[in-house]
Design a protein around this motif. Structure first.
Motif, PDB file in Angstrom:
ATOM      1  N   TYR A 101      -1.843  -7.929   1.112  1.00  0.00           N
ATOM      2  CA  TYR A 101      -2.391  -8.233  -0.212  1.00  0.00           C
ATOM      3  C   TYR A 101      -2.161  -9.695  -0.595  1.00  0.00           C
ATOM      4  O   TYR A 101      -2.956 -10.299  -1.291  1.00  0.00           O
ATOM      5  N   LYS A 120       4.006  -3.857   7.758  1.00  0.00           N
ATOM      6  CA  LYS A 120       4.509  -2.704   7.038  1.00  0.00           C
ATOM      7  C   LYS A 120       4.178  -1.454   7.835  1.00  0.00           C
ATOM      8  O   LYS A 120       3.270  -1.516   8.647  1.00  0.00           O
ATOM      9  N   TYR A 144       0.886   9.803   9.530  1.00  0.00           N
ATOM     10  CA  TYR A 144       1.683   8.724   8.912  1.00  0.00           C
ATOM     11  C   TYR A 144       1.728   8.919   7.401  1.00  0.00           C
ATOM     12  O   TYR A 144       2.785   8.924   6.777  1.00  0.00           O
TER      13      TYR A 144
HETATM   14  C1  BG6 Z   1      -2.694  -0.370   3.607  1.00  0.00           C
HETATM   15  C2  BG6 Z   1      -2.408   1.070   3.329  1.00  0.00           C
HETATM   16  O1  BG6 Z   1      -1.513  -1.111   3.598  1.00  0.00           O
HETATM   17  O2  BG6 Z   1      -3.582  -0.883   2.633  1.00  0.00           O
HETATM   18  C3  BG6 Z   1      -3.688   1.866   3.290  1.00  0.00           C
HETATM   19  O3  BG6 Z   1      -1.553   1.593   4.333  1.00  0.00           O
HETATM   20  C4  BG6 Z   1      -4.679   1.249   2.324  1.00  0.00           C
HETATM   21  O4  BG6 Z   1      -3.433   3.217   2.939  1.00  0.00           O
HETATM   22  C5  BG6 Z   1      -4.838  -0.239   2.592  1.00  0.00           C
HETATM   23  O5  BG6 Z   1      -5.919   1.911   2.488  1.00  0.00           O
HETATM   24  C6  BG6 Z   1      -5.673  -0.890   1.521  1.00  0.00           C
HETATM   25  O6  BG6 Z   1      -5.966  -2.206   1.878  1.00  0.00           O
HETATM   26  P1  BG6 Z   1      -7.302  -2.907   1.394  1.00  0.00           P
HETATM   27  O7  BG6 Z   1      -7.187  -4.301   1.931  1.00  0.00           O
HETATM   28  O8  BG6 Z   1      -8.436  -2.134   1.969  1.00  0.00           O
HETATM   29  O9  BG6 Z   1      -7.296  -2.870  -0.096  1.00  0.00           O
END
Ligand code: BG6
Length: 478
Positions: free
Chosen positions: A174, A143, A221
């Motif tokens: 995720y 992404k 970004y």
């Molecule tokens: C990313 C986002 O995809 O996911 C970030 O671009 C965010 O802004 C991150 O901080 C969060 O991921 P995680 O795994 O730390 O919950």
């Protein structure tokens, strides 16, 4: 599940994602004995460097991002031996012959596009022109997959010119998280919840992804994206799909993805009064968003809360409240399913009565917690109280539960195995944008300004109202 021997090329191999996630993740799989002997990782990037320099770069990344207890010198040395590097000009001819010469025919060939989406087309083209990729090769893309439906469509079309959908692995990290997959296990490996999993028994669902970090360092970004594009269109949407989807008939890529797609298509448009956008301002010693993003006039949201409705038989009438934001009080991601009250109470007690809530804690302190009413112990008559049935993965599963693999490790191994279940299909991404686009367009047309909230708090006050109006309240972020 074992994987076959592979050659994995990482375009953008010297970039931030490679350094923080991809290479350390691969190392941890190697350490776990999951990377077959003779597999190779080939960094490819614009920077001129030789194999030795790349190995040093990776060694430093491991020092920084792998726990010291997991960095035995001999193992690291063996891992580094499997690394190679090619300097490549994505838009020109330079380096491609060399890369073609390195690739082996008798192993799985995978290509990780850890580069700006603007380069996807050029790289896909060169991989074919130089005979590096074939019908069995796999490509992995990150992404952001577009910034609206049009751009996502174009990216899909560019990739489709050279690769079949079955070869394309669109990452949403995720889906690689242990607890996110557990969501499907809880739902579909137990009979307990599924009969209650609908609008008749579920009062509402809350999905929270709260972060303590700000956007400093990646403001250029983030400021063009905001929380809606950065988190909701992808990560929260995926969580929502896994909770709301119908049971797929098998745990197989298209069976799962078909069901997710149906959920996305059943989402109602979201009215402006069901959306609260926020932007953090300086507080508790932390800078404000405008400073972090280096854009004093920015109207980008670093927080968003939405009330989402799904128009289908299962969910009509059960709201899904989503919220995510940066620089909040705590790092806490969870899904809370609040059930309705029993239809009739045989007890006299009116106060202290609470609904059953199933909380799936995604991070940190991964686990599952079901709040149930019981009789308060003791001779004091029939007094009811609520207690948690608590299952912490770390406690329940011992070492295994504490040592959860990072999302990237699992996903990269799935690419090598050729399993697309935890990756997004092209139509799914486009559908998610199709839902997102009008929401963003509407606030842009109104010239909407995000509501300020102090860094280190739980977000803007207005977000509380979103639930208060419905006689509900957010769970505390902690
Ligand atoms: C990313 C986002 O995809 O996911 C970030 O671009 C965010 O802004 C991150 O901080 C969060 O991921 P995680 O795994 O730390 O919950």
């Amino acid at each position: 599940i074992p994987v076959d021997r592979f050659d994995l090329v990482i375009f953008g191999g010297t970039g931030d994602l490679a350094r923080r996630k991809i290479l350390p993740g691969l190392y941890r799989r190697f350490l776990a004995g999951q990377m077959p002997e003779g597999s190779r990782i080939i960094g490819a990037a614009r920077t001129e460097m030789d194999r030795e320099a790349f190995r040093n770069f990776v060694a430093e990344a491991l020092d920084e991002f792998v726990a010291p207890g997991k960095r035995e010198a001999a193992v690291v040395a063996r891992f580094l031996e499997g690394l190679d590097y090619v300097a490549i000009d994505a838009r020109g001819e330079g380096g491609w012959d060399a890369l073609a010469g390195l690739m082996r025919k008798d192993v799985v060939r995978a290509f990780y596009f850890s580069v700006a989406p603007a380069l996807f087309g050029d790289i896909a083209e060169r991989l074919h022109q130089f005979g590096i990729a074939d019908g069995d090769s796999r490509i992995v893309v990150e992404k952001p997959f577009g910034r609206d439906r049009d751009s996502a469509r174009k990216l899909n079309a560019v990739l489709a010119r050279h690769f079949d959908e079955t070869q394309i692995y669109r990452i949403d990290h995720y889906l690689g998280k242990e607890t996110v997959q557990n969501l499907m296990a809880v739902r579909f490996a137990n009979i307990l919840f599924e009969p209650l999993w609908n609008a008749q028994y579920v009062d509402h669902v809350q999905i929270t992804v709260a972060e303590t970090v700000g956007v400093g360092g990646r403001g250029s970004y983030y400021d063009k994206s905001g929380a809606m594009r950065d988190m909701v269109q992808n990560h929260l949407m995926q969580l929502l799909c896994l909770i709301a989807m119908e049971p797929p008939n098998r745990f197989e890529p298209d069976a799962v993805r078909d069901e997710k797609l149906k959920v996305i298509r059943a989402l109602d448009p979201v009215a402006p009064e069901h959306i609260v956008r926020g932007q953090y301002q300086a507080g508790q010693g932390q800078p404000g968003y405008l400073a972090d993003a280096e854009n004093p006039a920015s109207r980008t949201e670093s927080y968003i809360a939405l009330k989402v409705q799904i128009s289908n038989w299962r969910w009509k009438g059960t709201p899904f409240y989503l919220r995510t934001g940066k620089r909040l009080r705590a790092r806490a991601s969870e899904i809370a399913i609040t059930f309705k009250e029993p239809p009739h109470s045989i007890f006299e007690q009116e106060e202290g009565w609470k609904e059953n809530v199933l909380v799936i804690r995604l991070q940190p302190n991964e686990g599952i917690n079901l709040k149930v009413m019981i009789k308060e112990p003791g001779p004091g008559g029939m007094r009811l109280t609520q207690v948690p049935l608590d299952m912490s993965f770390a406690e329940a599963l011992g070492e295994e539960g504490a040592d959860i693999p990072d999302a990237y490790e699992r996903l990269i191994m799935d690419v090598i195995r050729g399993n697309q279940t935890l990756f997004m299909r092209g139509d799914e991404v486009e559908a998610a944008w199709a839902w997102t686009d009008p929401i963003i367009a509407a606030w842009e047309a109104r010239g909407d300004r995000p509501k300020p909230y102090d860094a280190g708090t739980s977000g803007p006050e207005d977000a509380l109202m979103l639930l208060h109006r419905d006689g509900r309240r957010w769970r505390e972020i902690r």
